[in-house]
Design a protein around this motif. Structure first.
Motif, PDB file in Angstrom:
ATOM      1  N   VAL A  38       0.818  -1.212   0.000  1.00 55.94           N
ATOM      2  CA  VAL A  38       0.000   0.000   0.000  1.00 55.94           C
ATOM      3  C   VAL A  38       0.851   1.261   0.000  1.00 55.94           C
ATOM      4  O   VAL A  38       0.696   2.146  -0.848  1.00 55.94           O
ATOM      5  N   ILE A  39       1.772   1.373   0.950  1.00 56.70           N
ATOM      6  CA  ILE A  39       2.573   2.596   1.074  1.00 56.70           C
ATOM      7  C   ILE A  39       3.409   2.818  -0.187  1.00 56.70           C
ATOM      8  O   ILE A  39       3.482   3.940  -0.714  1.00 56.70           O
ATOM      9  N   GLY A  40       4.047   1.770  -0.684  1.00 58.35           N
ATOM     10  CA  GLY A  40       4.860   1.910  -1.891  1.00 58.35           C
ATOM     11  C   GLY A  40       4.037   2.327  -3.098  1.00 58.35           C
ATOM     12  O   GLY A  40       4.493   3.112  -3.936  1.00 58.35           O
ATOM     13  N   PHE A  41       2.806   1.835  -3.194  1.00 59.44           N
ATOM     14  CA  PHE A  41       1.936   2.194  -4.305  1.00 59.44           C
ATOM     15  C   PHE A  41       1.603   3.680  -4.280  1.00 59.44           C
ATOM     16  O   PHE A  41       1.672   4.372  -5.300  1.00 59.44           O
ATOM     17  N   PHE A  42       1.221   4.202  -3.124  1.00 57.47           N
ATOM     18  CA  PHE A  42       0.849   5.608  -3.042  1.00 57.47           C
ATOM     19  C   PHE A  42       2.067   6.537  -3.130  1.00 57.47           C
ATOM     20  O   PHE A  42       1.925   7.703  -3.510  1.00 57.47           O
ATOM     21  N   ALA A  56     -12.751   0.023  10.644  1.00 60.85           N
ATOM     22  CA  ALA A  56     -11.571  -0.431  11.371  1.00 60.85           C
ATOM     23  C   ALA A  56     -10.284  -0.088  10.628  1.00 60.85           C
ATOM     24  O   ALA A  56     -10.159  -0.335   9.430  1.00 60.85           O
ATOM     25  N   SER A  57      -9.338   0.507  11.336  1.00 63.94           N
ATOM     26  CA  SER A  57      -8.001   0.908  10.869  1.00 63.94           C
ATOM     27  C   SER A  57      -8.024   2.085   9.903  1.00 63.94           C
ATOM     28  O   SER A  57      -6.978   2.469   9.362  1.00 63.94           O
ATOM     29  N   SER A  58      -9.179   2.703   9.652  1.00 66.36           N
ATOM     30  CA  SER A  58      -9.249   3.796   8.681  1.00 66.36           C
ATOM     31  C   SER A  58      -8.480   5.024   9.143  1.00 66.36           C
ATOM     32  O   SER A  58      -7.859   5.716   8.329  1.00 66.36           O
ATOM     33  N   HIS A  59      -8.503   5.319  10.445  1.00 66.42           N
ATOM     34  CA  HIS A  59      -7.798   6.501  10.941  1.00 66.42           C
ATOM     35  C   HIS A  59      -6.279   6.323  10.813  1.00 66.42           C
ATOM     36  O   HIS A  59      -5.557   7.287  10.539  1.00 66.42           O
ATOM     37  N   TYR A  60      -5.801   5.089  10.998  1.00 68.99           N
ATOM     38  CA  TYR A  60      -4.370   4.826  10.802  1.00 68.99           C
ATOM     39  C   TYR A  60      -3.964   5.074   9.354  1.00 68.99           C
ATOM     40  O   TYR A  60      -2.993   5.782   9.077  1.00 68.99           O
ATOM     41  N   SER A  62      -5.493   6.826   7.168  1.00 69.65           N
ATOM     42  CA  SER A  62      -5.653   8.242   6.848  1.00 69.65           C
ATOM     43  C   SER A  62      -4.410   9.029   7.252  1.00 69.65           C
ATOM     44  O   SER A  62      -3.908   9.864   6.484  1.00 69.65           O
ATOM     45  N   ARG A  63      -3.902   8.769   8.442  1.00 78.45           N
ATOM     46  CA  ARG A  63      -2.691   9.476   8.880  1.00 78.45           C
ATOM     47  C   ARG A  63      -1.488   9.126   8.000  1.00 78.45           C
ATOM     48  O   ARG A  63      -0.664   9.993   7.659  1.00 78.45           O
ATOM     49  N   GLU A  64      -1.379   7.847   7.623  1.00 81.06           N
ATOM     50  CA  GLU A  64      -0.244   7.428   6.798  1.00 81.06           C
ATOM     51  C   GLU A  64      -0.304   8.075   5.408  1.00 81.06           C
ATOM     52  O   GLU A  64       0.727   8.548   4.887  1.00 81.06           O
ATOM     53  N   LEU A  65      -1.477   8.117   4.793  1.00 83.10           N
ATOM     54  CA  LEU A  65      -1.592   8.687   3.450  1.00 83.10           C
ATOM     55  C   LEU A  65      -1.508  10.211   3.474  1.00 83.10           C
ATOM     56  O   LEU A  65      -1.024  10.819   2.526  1.00 83.10           O
ATOM     57  N   THR A 111     -10.167  12.890  10.923  1.00 78.45           N
ATOM     58  CA  THR A 111      -9.194  11.857  11.292  1.00 78.45           C
ATOM     59  C   THR A 111      -8.751  12.051  12.733  1.00 78.45           C
ATOM     60  O   THR A 111      -8.346  13.140  13.127  1.00 78.45           O
ATOM     61  N   LYS A 112      -8.815  10.995  13.505  1.00 79.53           N
ATOM     62  CA  LYS A 112      -8.394  11.050  14.905  1.00 79.53           C
ATOM     63  C   LYS A 112      -6.880  10.920  15.011  1.00 79.53           C
ATOM     64  O   LYS A 112      -6.241  10.228  14.210  1.00 79.53           O
ATOM     65  N   THR A 113      -6.320  11.567  16.018  1.00 76.87           N
ATOM     66  CA  THR A 113      -4.902  11.439  16.290  1.00 76.87           C
ATOM     67  C   THR A 113      -4.633  10.137  17.044  1.00 76.87           C
ATOM     68  O   THR A 113      -5.556   9.494  17.560  1.00 76.87           O
TER      69      THR A 113
END
Length: 342
Positions: A38-42, A56-60, A62-65, A111-113
Motif C-alpha cells: 500500500v505505502i509503496g503504491f501511493f 476499522a483501521s481507517s484513521h491509521y 488516513s494518517r499514513e496517506l 481523522t483522529k490522532t
C-alpha cells in the motif's frame, strides 16, 4: 494517460482495493493490493484526493496517506452504501467510495490522532471489563440461586455470596465451592483492573484542558469529559449543537410527510457509549435536584412537572450534549446560573 486525481480506497485486514479516476471521471487504475504494497503504491502516485470508509483501521491509514501529501477524507459506510452498483464486492465498494468522496453534500469524519485513539481504547477496555464484571456477578447469583442461596441486590449482596465459598460453610458441595472461589477470584481481578483504568482516565483528565472545562457541566464527570475529547476530533465539523446531539442519537426520529411533522422516540444513532454516559449524567442531575430542590433550575422544574423522569432525563441529556459541543467549539467555560453563583 491522464493523471489520477481521485482514488476510492477500500481497506481490509490484508487485501485492499484501489479505484482511481482522472478529472473527467475516466477510470485509470483498478487494482488489488496486499498490505505490504500500500505505502509503496501511493508513494509512486502524485498527491490526490483519497476516499476511505470510516471503519476499522481507517484513521491509521488516513494518517499514513496524509503524511504522503494526499487529501484523505473518511466517510461513514452507511453514506457510501447507496453508491454501490448491484453486487457487493471489493471492486464495487472501491468504485462507490471513489464516487461518494466527490459529492458536495457528503458528510466526512475527521481523522483522529493517535492520542485520541489511545483514549478511546482506554475507555473501551474499561467498558469491556465492566461488562465482564457484570457477567461474573450474574453468574455467581444464578448458580447459587440453584442451591437456594440468594442475597440482596447490590455490592454487599455479592460479598455475602462470596463468603459462601469458605470451606467452613457446609451448605454447598465441594465442587460448587471450588467453582465459586474461581469466580470470586475473577471478580476481584476485574475490580482491580477497573480501578487501575479509572486512575489512568483521571490522570488523563487532569492533563487535558478541554476535559477539565467540560467537567464543570452538571452531570459531566471525568469519564464523560475524557470520552468526548477522545471521540470528537474536531467539534467544528458539526454545524450546530443539534447536529452534535443527533450524531450521538439524542434527538427525536422524524416520520414527516406532506408538510406534517411527526416526531417519535430518540433515534439512537451514533455513539452508544457517549449516549449512555450523557443519560446517566442527566439522571444524576435529576436525582440531585429532587433531593436538594430544583428552584435553581426552572427549566428542569417545569419539565419534571409535566413529563416522566425518564423522558426528562433524555431531554436533559440532549441539552447537556449541546452545551458540551458549544464549549468544545468555542473554547468557552461553563457559565453557572446566576442563582448558583456565589
Amino acid at each position: 494517460m491522464q493523471a489520477v486525481t481521485t482514488i476510492g480506497f477500500d481497506i481490509a485486514k490484508s487485501v485492499f482495493q484501489v479505484h482511481g479516476v482522472d478529472t473527467v471521471g475516466q477510470v485509470i487504475i483498478r487494482r488489488q493490493l496486499k498490505r505490504r504494497q500500500v505505502i509503496g503504491f501511493f508513494q509512486k502516485l502524485p498527491a490526490c484526493l483519497v476516499g476511505i470508509e470510516a471503519c476499522a483501521s481507517s484513521h491509521y491509514w488516513s494518517r499514513e496517506l496524509q503524511a504522503l501529501g494526499n487529501n484523505v477524507r473518511l466517510m461513514p459506510p452507511a453514506y457510501v452504501r447507496p453508491y454501490v452498483k448491484r453486487q457487493k464486492n471489493d471492486m464495487a465498494d472501491a468504485e462507490a467510495i471513489c464516487e461518494a468522496v466527490t459529492r458536495a453534500n457528503m458528510r466526512f469524519v475527521p481523522t483522529k490522532t493517535a492520542e485520541q485513539q489511545s483514549g478511546l481504547m482506554l475507555h473501551r477496555t474499561r467498558h469491556l471489563f465492566m461488562r465482564q464484571q457484570t457477567s461474573v456477578i450474574n453468574a455467581i447469583r444464578a448458580h447459587l440461586a440453584e442451591f437456594g442461596i440468594v442475597a440482596p441486590v447490590g455490592r454487599r449482596g455479592v460479598e455475602e455470596l462470596r463468603v459462601v465459598a469458605d470451606p467452613s460453610d457446609k451448605r454447598l458441595p465441594e465442587i460448587v465451592r471450588a467453582c465459586l472461589a474461581a469466580l470470586g477470584s475473577q471478580l476481584l481481578s476485574l475490580k482491580k483492573q477497573i480501578l487501575d483504568f479509572d486512575r489512568m482516565i483521571m490522570a488523563w483528565h487532569r492533563s487535558n484542558q478541554t476535559s477539565k472545562r467540560l467537567n464543570c457541566i452538571p452531570g459531566v464527570g471525568p469519564l464523560l469529559s475524557t470520552a468526548l475529547v477522545a471521540s470528537v476530533a474536531d467539534p467544528k465539523t458539526f454545524r450546530s449543537g443539534r447536529n452534535f446531539s443527533a450524531w450521538i442519537g439524542l434527538v427525536p426520529k422524524q416520520n414527516s410527510s406532506g408538510g406534517r411533522d411527526k416526531l417519535g422516540s430518540i433515534s439512537k444513532q451514533g455513539d452508544r457509549y457517549l449516549r449512555g454516559l450523557f443519560v446517566a449524567g442527566a439522571f444524576a442531575v435529576i436525582r440531585y435536584a429532587k433531593i436538594h430542590g430544583t428552584k435553581h433550575r426552572p427549566w428542569l422544574t417545569a419539565l419534571l412537572a409535566r413529563r416522566h423522569t425518564k423522558v426528562a432525563a433524555i431531554a436533559l441529556a440532549n441539552k447537556l450534549a449541546r452545551m458540551a459541543w458549544a464549549m468544545m467549539a468555542t473554547g468557552e467555560r461553563y457559565n453557572y446560573p446566576a442563582s448558583l453563583k456565589v
